[in-house]
Design a protein around this motif. Structure first.
Motif, PDB file in Angstrom:
ATOM      1  N   LEU A   1      40.430 -16.338  94.238  1.00  0.00           N
ATOM      2  CA  LEU A   1      41.265 -17.386  94.835  1.00  0.00           C
ATOM      3  C   LEU A   1      41.974 -18.141  93.721  1.00  0.00           C
ATOM      4  O   LEU A   1      41.346 -18.525  92.732  1.00  0.00           O
ATOM      5  CB  LEU A   1      40.408 -18.361  95.650  1.00  0.00           C
ATOM      6  N   SER A   2      43.267 -18.316  93.871  1.00  0.00           N
ATOM      7  CA  SER A   2      44.002 -19.172  92.937  1.00  0.00           C
ATOM      8  C   SER A   2      43.949 -20.612  93.425  1.00  0.00           C
ATOM      9  O   SER A   2      44.019 -20.877  94.633  1.00  0.00           O
ATOM     10  CB  SER A   2      45.460 -18.718  92.813  1.00  0.00           C
ATOM     11  N   VAL A   3      43.819 -21.559  92.482  1.00  0.00           N
ATOM     12  CA  VAL A   3      43.659 -22.973  92.828  1.00  0.00           C
ATOM     13  C   VAL A   3      44.624 -23.820  91.992  1.00  0.00           C
ATOM     14  O   VAL A   3      44.681 -23.673  90.765  1.00  0.00           O
ATOM     15  CB  VAL A   3      42.208 -23.448  92.586  1.00  0.00           C
ATOM     16  N   VAL A   4      45.350 -24.700  92.675  1.00  0.00           N
ATOM     17  CA  VAL A   4      46.195 -25.696  92.007  1.00  0.00           C
ATOM     18  C   VAL A   4      45.724 -27.080  92.427  1.00  0.00           C
ATOM     19  O   VAL A   4      45.522 -27.336  93.622  1.00  0.00           O
ATOM     20  CB  VAL A   4      47.686 -25.519  92.373  1.00  0.00           C
ATOM     21  N   GLY A   5      45.536 -27.974  91.470  1.00  0.00           N
ATOM     22  CA  GLY A   5      45.137 -29.345  91.764  1.00  0.00           C
ATOM     23  C   GLY A   5      46.308 -30.307  91.630  1.00  0.00           C
ATOM     24  O   GLY A   5      47.477 -29.902  91.582  1.00  0.00           O
ATOM     25  N   TYR A   6      45.962 -31.600  91.552  1.00  0.00           N
ATOM     26  CA  TYR A   6      47.003 -32.635  91.432  1.00  0.00           C
ATOM     27  C   TYR A   6      46.405 -33.834  90.707  1.00  0.00           C
ATOM     28  O   TYR A   6      45.335 -34.314  91.075  1.00  0.00           O
ATOM     29  CB  TYR A   6      47.488 -33.064  92.823  1.00  0.00           C
ATOM     30  N   ASP A   7      47.075 -34.318  89.694  1.00  0.00           N
ATOM     31  CA  ASP A   7      46.769 -35.514  88.896  1.00  0.00           C
ATOM     32  C   ASP A   7      46.701 -35.193  87.413  1.00  0.00           C
ATOM     33  O   ASP A   7      47.206 -35.921  86.595  1.00  0.00           O
ATOM     34  CB  ASP A   7      45.455 -36.212  89.289  1.00  0.00           C
ATOM     35  N   ASP A   8      46.004 -34.097  87.040  1.00  0.00           N
ATOM     36  CA  ASP A   8      45.712 -33.757  85.646  1.00  0.00           C
ATOM     37  C   ASP A   8      44.784 -34.776  85.019  1.00  0.00           C
ATOM     38  O   ASP A   8      45.080 -35.378  83.983  1.00  0.00           O
ATOM     39  CB  ASP A   8      46.984 -33.597  84.805  1.00  0.00           C
ATOM     40  N   ILE A   9      43.615 -34.965  85.659  1.00  0.00           N
ATOM     41  CA  ILE A   9      42.587 -35.825  85.081  1.00  0.00           C
ATOM     42  C   ILE A   9      42.027 -35.154  83.825  1.00  0.00           C
ATOM     43  O   ILE A   9      42.230 -33.965  83.582  1.00  0.00           O
ATOM     44  CB  ILE A   9      41.460 -36.110  86.093  1.00  0.00           C
ATOM     45  N   ASP A  10      41.317 -35.919  83.032  1.00  0.00           N
ATOM     46  CA  ASP A  10      40.814 -35.431  81.752  1.00  0.00           C
ATOM     47  C   ASP A  10      39.985 -34.156  81.887  1.00  0.00           C
ATOM     48  O   ASP A  10      40.086 -33.243  81.065  1.00  0.00           O
ATOM     49  CB  ASP A  10      39.977 -36.539  81.104  1.00  0.00           C
ATOM     50  N   PHE A  11      39.150 -34.069  82.929  1.00  0.00           N
ATOM     51  CA  PHE A  11      38.271 -32.911  83.093  1.00  0.00           C
ATOM     52  C   PHE A  11      39.040 -31.615  83.320  1.00  0.00           C
ATOM     53  O   PHE A  11      38.525 -30.527  83.066  1.00  0.00           O
ATOM     54  CB  PHE A  11      37.322 -33.117  84.285  1.00  0.00           C
ATOM     55  N   ALA A  12      40.272 -31.710  83.821  1.00  0.00           N
ATOM     56  CA  ALA A  12      41.011 -30.515  84.236  1.00  0.00           C
ATOM     57  C   ALA A  12      41.158 -29.498  83.105  1.00  0.00           C
ATOM     58  O   ALA A  12      41.034 -28.290  83.321  1.00  0.00           O
ATOM     59  CB  ALA A  12      42.384 -30.906  84.775  1.00  0.00           C
ATOM     60  N   SER A  13      41.405 -29.962  81.904  1.00  0.00           N
ATOM     61  CA  SER A  13      41.626 -29.046  80.782  1.00  0.00           C
ATOM     62  C   SER A  13      40.321 -28.529  80.182  1.00  0.00           C
ATOM     63  O   SER A  13      40.335 -27.593  79.380  1.00  0.00           O
ATOM     64  CB  SER A  13      42.453 -29.730  79.689  1.00  0.00           C
ATOM     65  N   TYR A  14      39.183 -29.129  80.575  1.00  0.00           N
ATOM     66  CA  TYR A  14      37.897 -28.722  80.011  1.00  0.00           C
ATOM     67  C   TYR A  14      37.074 -27.853  80.961  1.00  0.00           C
ATOM     68  O   TYR A  14      35.997 -27.379  80.598  1.00  0.00           O
ATOM     69  CB  TYR A  14      37.079 -29.965  79.625  1.00  0.00           C
ATOM     70  N   MET A  15      37.567 -27.656  82.181  1.00  0.00           N
ATOM     71  CA  MET A  15      36.880 -26.781  83.114  1.00  0.00           C
ATOM     72  C   MET A  15      36.936 -25.335  82.623  1.00  0.00           C
ATOM     73  O   MET A  15      37.801 -24.968  81.838  1.00  0.00           O
ATOM     74  CB  MET A  15      37.528 -26.868  84.507  1.00  0.00           C
ATOM     75  N   ILE A  16      35.992 -24.513  83.084  1.00  0.00           N
ATOM     76  CA  ILE A  16      36.033 -23.071  82.809  1.00  0.00           C
ATOM     77  C   ILE A  16      36.057 -22.361  84.162  1.00  0.00           C
ATOM     78  O   ILE A  16      35.062 -22.338  84.870  1.00  0.00           O
ATOM     79  CB  ILE A  16      34.817 -22.600  81.995  1.00  0.00           C
ATOM     80  N   PRO A  17      37.224 -21.806  84.540  1.00  0.00           N
ATOM     81  CA  PRO A  17      38.512 -21.829  83.824  1.00  0.00           C
ATOM     82  C   PRO A  17      39.187 -23.204  83.918  1.00  0.00           C
ATOM     83  O   PRO A  17      38.868 -23.981  84.820  1.00  0.00           O
ATOM     84  CB  PRO A  17      39.315 -20.763  84.569  1.00  0.00           C
ATOM     85  N   SER A  18      40.091 -23.458  82.995  1.00  0.00           N
ATOM     86  CA  SER A  18      40.810 -24.732  83.015  1.00  0.00           C
ATOM     87  C   SER A  18      41.770 -24.763  84.208  1.00  0.00           C
ATOM     88  O   SER A  18      42.305 -23.739  84.621  1.00  0.00           O
ATOM     89  CB  SER A  18      41.574 -24.940  81.709  1.00  0.00           C
ATOM     90  N   LEU A  19      41.955 -25.962  84.752  1.00  0.00           N
ATOM     91  CA  LEU A  19      42.638 -26.128  86.040  1.00  0.00           C
ATOM     92  C   LEU A  19      44.155 -26.243  85.908  1.00  0.00           C
ATOM     93  O   LEU A  19      44.674 -27.100  85.179  1.00  0.00           O
ATOM     94  CB  LEU A  19      42.089 -27.380  86.744  1.00  0.00           C
TER      95      LEU A  19
END
Length: 330
Positions: free
Chosen positions: A264-282
């Motif tokens: 499943l592909s996922v797109v979020g909204y806001d770009d909170i700090d955690f987004a770039s540190y997730m595995i995979p990054s959001l």
């Protein structure tokens, strides 16, 4: 316009300042019911509140700004708070307060009674006309953030939410996705409705089937709990209305042995700090949170200096940040 003083109340009621002071401090025994009624009516008519902080800090030039937000733990709001704190002038103190929709009115009154010089309101205002009347009567300027509609009463800061929703849809459609779903909260704020509308509008313009619309709790737990419904829908990609819900969806998929973006592909909204540190990054639509905080402070200070100035509407741009949670499909 200057704030209403105790002298103004005394003049309106036709009594002395001492009498007003005693009655408002509940030392009423030696006054007639008629005098007490006159003073209380004058207080209400003029919109007077004793400035408790001013009484304690008499002679101080510190400006007190009350900031009302839905959450202090949501990274979106905590980033805005941090920006405000970093950008505030030396002569400004900030008072942060979380509030539910039901408590907003009482919390605003509480801050006014504490002697706030201005307010920044980051929660949906359900009765904007009544609130505007209440605050203007008490000469308390305020600035509104993006959860409320623009009614033209005061300054408002928003981002281009509809364009943000379009960015998310454009990215997924370019990757070949045709079965799309929107994951939204049960209670939609004005800005969230615009995100959804932008996503749907872009899909319609490209002759795609209407994206599925699913609602859950506005939280990571809400995102995780909606995963079974997403899997039943056979959607190949989802647009989560904020990053916390997107992170919850990723967790819910992992608990079922599935992965993002393979399943499943996922797109979020806001770009909170955690987004770039997730595995995979959001992959997400980034909002300029630091700019929102700094600008809110600038506008409220201008309103305090010039309370009769025309309302400003500021709309900031968003941008798509492509990371690892979306992939090309055939």
């Amino acid at each position: 316009m200057k704030k209403v003083s105790i002298k103004d109340v005394a003049h309106e009621a036709g009594v002395s300042v001492t009498t007003v002071s005693h009655i408002l401090n509940h030392n009423e025994k030696r006054f007639s019911k008629e005098t007490i009624t006159k003073v209380l009516n004058a207080k209400e008519t003029l919109g007077y509140f004793p400035n408790k902080n001013a009484q304690q800090l008499r002679g101080s030039k510190i400006k007190l700004i009350g900031v009302l937000l839905p959450s202090l733990t949501n990274p979106f709001f905590s980033t805005i708070m941090q920006s405000m704190d970093q950008n505030k002038p030396d002569d400004v103190d900030l008072f942060f307060l979380t509030t539910t929709g039901k408590e907003l009115e009482s919390n605003i009154k509480q801050l006014v009674e504490r002697g706030m010089d201005g307010l920044i309101i980051g929660r949906l205002i359900e009765n904007p006309e009544a609130l505007d009347t209440y605050l203007k009567k008490r000469n308390v300027p305020y600035v509104v953030l993006d959860q409320s509609e623009d009614h033209g009463f005061t300054d408002i800061i928003r981002t281009d939410e509809e364009a943000g929703g379009q960015l998310a849809a454009e990215h997924l459609i370019r990757l070949g996705h045709r079965s799309l779903a929107i994951i939204a909260p049960h209670q939609m704020m004005a800005n969230m409705k615009d995100r959804v509308q932008g996503f749907i509008t872009y899909c319609r313009a490209h002759h795609l089937s209407e994206p599925l619309f699913m609602q859950t709790e506005l939280s990571k737990a809400g995102g995780a709990s909606i995963v079974p419904a997403i899997l039943e829908s056979n959607a190949t990609a989802v647009f989560a209305i904020n990053d916390e819900m997107a992170i919850g969806i990723m967790r819910g998929l992992a608990d079922r042995g599935l992965s993002v973006p393979a399943d499943l592909s996922v797109v979020g909204y806001d770009d909170i700090d955690f987004a770039s540190y997730m595995i995979p990054s959001l992959t997400t639509v980034a909002q300029p949170m630091e700019d929102i905080g700094a600008l809110a402070l600038t506008l409220i200070m201008k309103k305090i200096q010039s309370p009769d100035s025309n309302p400003e509407k500021v709309e900031l741009p968003n941008k798509l940040v492509i990371r690892e949670t979306t992939r090309q499909v055939n």
